[in-house]
Design an enzyme around this catalytic site. Structure first.
Site, PDB file in Angstrom:
ATOM      1  N   ILE A 170      48.862 -28.986 -57.067  1.00  0.00           N
ATOM      2  CA  ILE A 170      48.032 -28.063 -57.848  1.00  0.00           C
ATOM      3  C   ILE A 170      46.613 -27.979 -57.256  1.00  0.00           C
ATOM      4  O   ILE A 170      46.041 -26.900 -57.115  1.00  0.00           O
ATOM      5  CB  ILE A 170      48.012 -28.477 -59.337  1.00  0.00           C
ATOM      6  N   ALA A 190      46.241 -38.147 -60.154  1.00  0.00           N
ATOM      7  CA  ALA A 190      46.954 -38.977 -61.140  1.00  0.00           C
ATOM      8  C   ALA A 190      48.180 -39.597 -60.492  1.00  0.00           C
ATOM      9  O   ALA A 190      48.651 -39.144 -59.446  1.00  0.00           O
ATOM     10  CB  ALA A 190      47.404 -38.119 -62.326  1.00  0.00           C
ATOM     11  N   TYR A 222      53.612 -42.754 -68.741  1.00  0.00           N
ATOM     12  CA  TYR A 222      52.860 -41.625 -68.166  1.00  0.00           C
ATOM     13  C   TYR A 222      52.237 -40.786 -69.293  1.00  0.00           C
ATOM     14  O   TYR A 222      51.039 -40.483 -69.283  1.00  0.00           O
ATOM     15  CB  TYR A 222      53.806 -40.771 -67.314  1.00  0.00           C
ATOM     16  N   VAL A 234      62.652 -30.915 -59.329  1.00  0.00           N
ATOM     17  CA  VAL A 234      64.006 -30.368 -59.262  1.00  0.00           C
ATOM     18  C   VAL A 234      64.151 -29.190 -58.285  1.00  0.00           C
ATOM     19  O   VAL A 234      65.077 -29.158 -57.478  1.00  0.00           O
ATOM     20  CB  VAL A 234      64.498 -30.064 -60.694  1.00  0.00           C
TER      21      VAL A 234
HETATM   22  N1  LIG Z   1      53.084 -30.452 -61.281  1.00  0.00           N
HETATM   23  C1  LIG Z   1      53.447 -30.423 -62.549  1.00  0.00           C
HETATM   24  O1  LIG Z   1      54.483 -29.836 -62.908  1.00  0.00           O
HETATM   25  C2  LIG Z   1      52.612 -31.096 -63.605  1.00  0.00           C
HETATM   26  C3  LIG Z   1      53.048 -31.073 -64.936  1.00  0.00           C
HETATM   27  C4  LIG Z   1      52.261 -31.701 -65.913  1.00  0.00           C
HETATM   28  C5  LIG Z   1      51.070 -32.296 -65.565  1.00  0.00           C
HETATM   29  N2  LIG Z   1      50.679 -32.324 -64.257  1.00  0.00           N
HETATM   30  C6  LIG Z   1      49.417 -32.997 -63.922  1.00  0.00           C
HETATM   31  O2  LIG Z   1      48.670 -32.140 -63.060  1.00  0.00           O
HETATM   32  C7  LIG Z   1      47.936 -32.928 -62.112  1.00  0.00           C
HETATM   33  C8  LIG Z   1      48.242 -32.458 -60.706  1.00  0.00           C
HETATM   34  O3  LIG Z   1      49.634 -32.578 -60.460  1.00  0.00           O
HETATM   35  P1  LIG Z   1      50.276 -32.286 -59.037  1.00  0.00           P
HETATM   36  O4  LIG Z   1      51.651 -31.803 -59.277  1.00  0.00           O
HETATM   37  O5  LIG Z   1      49.334 -31.505 -58.219  1.00  0.00           O
HETATM   38  O6  LIG Z   1      50.392 -33.776 -58.455  1.00  0.00           O
HETATM   39  P2  LIG Z   1      50.348 -34.283 -56.936  1.00  0.00           P
HETATM   40  O7  LIG Z   1      50.960 -35.653 -56.929  1.00  0.00           O
HETATM   41  O8  LIG Z   1      50.867 -33.253 -56.007  1.00  0.00           O
HETATM   42  O9  LIG Z   1      48.770 -34.435 -56.686  1.00  0.00           O
HETATM   43  C9  LIG Z   1      48.022 -35.503 -57.200  1.00  0.00           C
HETATM   44  C10 LIG Z   1      47.040 -35.916 -56.132  1.00  0.00           C
HETATM   45  O10 LIG Z   1      46.254 -36.985 -56.636  1.00  0.00           O
HETATM   46  C11 LIG Z   1      46.050 -37.930 -55.585  1.00  0.00           C
HETATM   47  N3  LIG Z   1      45.770 -39.236 -56.185  1.00  0.00           N
HETATM   48  C12 LIG Z   1      46.615 -40.029 -56.883  1.00  0.00           C
HETATM   49  N4  LIG Z   1      46.000 -41.133 -57.278  1.00  0.00           N
HETATM   50  C13 LIG Z   1      44.722 -41.031 -56.831  1.00  0.00           C
HETATM   51  C14 LIG Z   1      43.589 -41.872 -56.919  1.00  0.00           C
HETATM   52  N5  LIG Z   1      43.654 -43.049 -57.556  1.00  0.00           N
HETATM   53  N6  LIG Z   1      42.432 -41.472 -56.360  1.00  0.00           N
HETATM   54  C15 LIG Z   1      42.357 -40.267 -55.698  1.00  0.00           C
HETATM   55  N7  LIG Z   1      43.400 -39.438 -55.567  1.00  0.00           N
HETATM   56  C16 LIG Z   1      44.570 -39.822 -56.127  1.00  0.00           C
HETATM   57  C17 LIG Z   1      47.352 -37.918 -54.799  1.00  0.00           C
HETATM   58  O11 LIG Z   1      47.193 -38.396 -53.458  1.00  0.00           O
HETATM   59  C18 LIG Z   1      47.707 -36.430 -54.855  1.00  0.00           C
HETATM   60  O12 LIG Z   1      47.199 -35.733 -53.741  1.00  0.00           O
HETATM   61  C19 LIG Z   1      48.311 -34.376 -62.385  1.00  0.00           C
HETATM   62  O13 LIG Z   1      47.304 -34.943 -63.194  1.00  0.00           O
HETATM   63  C20 LIG Z   1      49.614 -34.277 -63.152  1.00  0.00           C
HETATM   64  O14 LIG Z   1      49.802 -35.395 -63.986  1.00  0.00           O
HETATM   65  C21 LIG Z   1      51.421 -31.728 -63.273  1.00  0.00           C
END
Ligand SMILES: NC(=O)c1ccc[n+]([C@@H]2O[C@H](COP(=O)([O-])OP(=O)(O)OC[C@H]3O[C@@H](n4cnc5c(N)ncnc54)[C@H](O)[C@@H]3O)[C@@H](O)[C@H]2O)c1
Length: 314
Positions: free
Chosen positions: A14, A75, A140, A184
């Site tokens: 994202i 996260a 989570y 998925v």
């Molecule tokens: N993708 C979805 O469908 C979805 C759904 C619900 C919520 N979310 C939330 O949206 C946010 C973004 O999701 P995403 O799909 O882009 O996830 P993603 O895993 O692709 O990206 C998360 C990024 O955070 C970085 N990261 C993790 N821990 C870290 C830390 N301690 N310090 C610095 N960087 C760190 C990772 O390296 C990664 O690049 C998250 O908070 C996730 O929980 C996503």
């Protein structure tokens, strides 16, 4: 004068998509931070001022100086990984998020827009689920729920403005296909392109509400300028859900494949169904525009070009 935006988790799915959107629209300078634990450096657009740093580190504070808006996405977010390590889940998702709020407060930023999750509705029986029906169960979901209270306390005591976004199943280019158990869509597409049988965990009858990343980026842009989003939480989904078996059939059709999936034991901590009540965001003029078939076709094209090239190299 350009608006200055800081994105945490900028190397992820994202975060990198939002960085792209901001730079394409123009008028923004983007600072990005990520520890690259899940994200990939090559995904970060060139014009992002990138800092390799952990959100739990207090050295992030100077990076927030002169920032207008913060988008906090970093996260630990794979539910099954979080179930295996609740301590690290709390450390990254709660402690890390509070450190981001603290950095934002010290720098007096205009607003923090941050990711909660539809997982916070795991125990809810109401479908479609409104923002009020919060029943987190997994580690989570509980970690995301805790951040909500911290955001409220930062507003109460320090006047830090924030908007919480509860994404449903977001899909699109750069979706994380490297995870132990990839989301998925990417998992099915990659396996079918390789001519292998994809796995479905459980019976495949779990239903999910999928939303394209470009649609959620529309709302991200709105959150910066629309004061009606201040102090509020919004569901971001499509308002329609599909079973995993249905998604499998659609993808197999698009790829002209007759490979059958392999059914594996269900994964712990996952809800049977999710479906967003998106009426609150719709009242503000937002609406999802990207049709699932079109979105899947573009995900397939992305995976063919980028992911399959990587797979061959590994
Ligand atoms: N993708 C979805 O469908 C979805 C759904 C619900 C919520 N979310 C939330 O949206 C946010 C973004 O999701 P995403 O799909 O882009 O996830 P993603 O895993 O692709 O990206 C998360 C990024 O955070 C970085 N990261 C993790 N821990 C870290 C830390 N301690 N310090 C610095 N960087 C760190 C990772 O390296 C990664 O690049 C998250 O908070 C996730 O929980 C996503």
């Amino acid at each position: 004068m350009k608006t200055r935006v800081l994105i945490t988790g900028v190397a992820g799915f994202i975060g990198s998509n939002l960085a792209d959107r901001l730079l394409k629209v123009g008028g923004y300078n983007v600072v990005g931070i990520d520890n690259l634990s899940y994200g990939v450096k090559e995904q970060i657009p060139d014009r992002v001022d990138f800092h390799l740093i952990d959100i739990r580190d207090r050295d992030i504070y100077p990076l927030f100086e002169n920032i207008d808006y913060v988008f906090h996405f970093a996260a630990k977010n794979c539910i099954s990984d979080c179930q295996l390590d609740p301590v690290e889940t709390a450390d990254i998702n709660v402690h890390g998020t509070v450190n981001v709020f603290e950095a934002a407060k010290r720098a007096n930023v205009k607003k923090v827009i941050y990711a909660e999750s539809s997982a916070m509705y795991e125990g809810s029986r109401k479908l479609p689920t409104p923002e009020t029906d919060v029943f987190p169960e997994s580690f989570y979901a509980v970690s995301k729920n805790s951040t909500m209270y911290f955001a409220e306390a930062y507003t109460r005591y320090y006047n830090l403005k924030s908007t919480a976004l509860r994404y449903f199943c977001v899909y699109g280019p750069r979706q994380d296909y490297r995870r132990t158990i990839p989301p998925v869509f990417s998992a099915f597409i990659i396996k079918l392109l390789k001519g292998e049988q994809p796995y479905i965990y459980g019976t495949g009858e779990k239903r999910r509400d999928f939303i394209h990343v470009d649609d959620i980026n529309d709302f991200h842009m709105q959150c910066m300028t629309d004061s009606r989003t201040d102090g509020e939480v919004f569901n971001l989904g499509s308002g329609i859900n599909y079973s995993v078996n249905e998604i499998y059939k659609i993808i197999a059709n698009l790829l002209n494949s007759n490979i059958k999936p392999v059914y594996r034991p269900d994964m712990p901590g996952e809800a049977q169904a999710n479906l967003a009540d998106i009426s609150k965001a719709i009242k503000l003029g937002w609406k999802p525009k990207i049709d699932l078939i079109y979105g899947l076709q573009s995900a397939i094209e992305y995976i063919k070009i980028v992911v399959m090239k990587d797979c061959k190299m590994q």
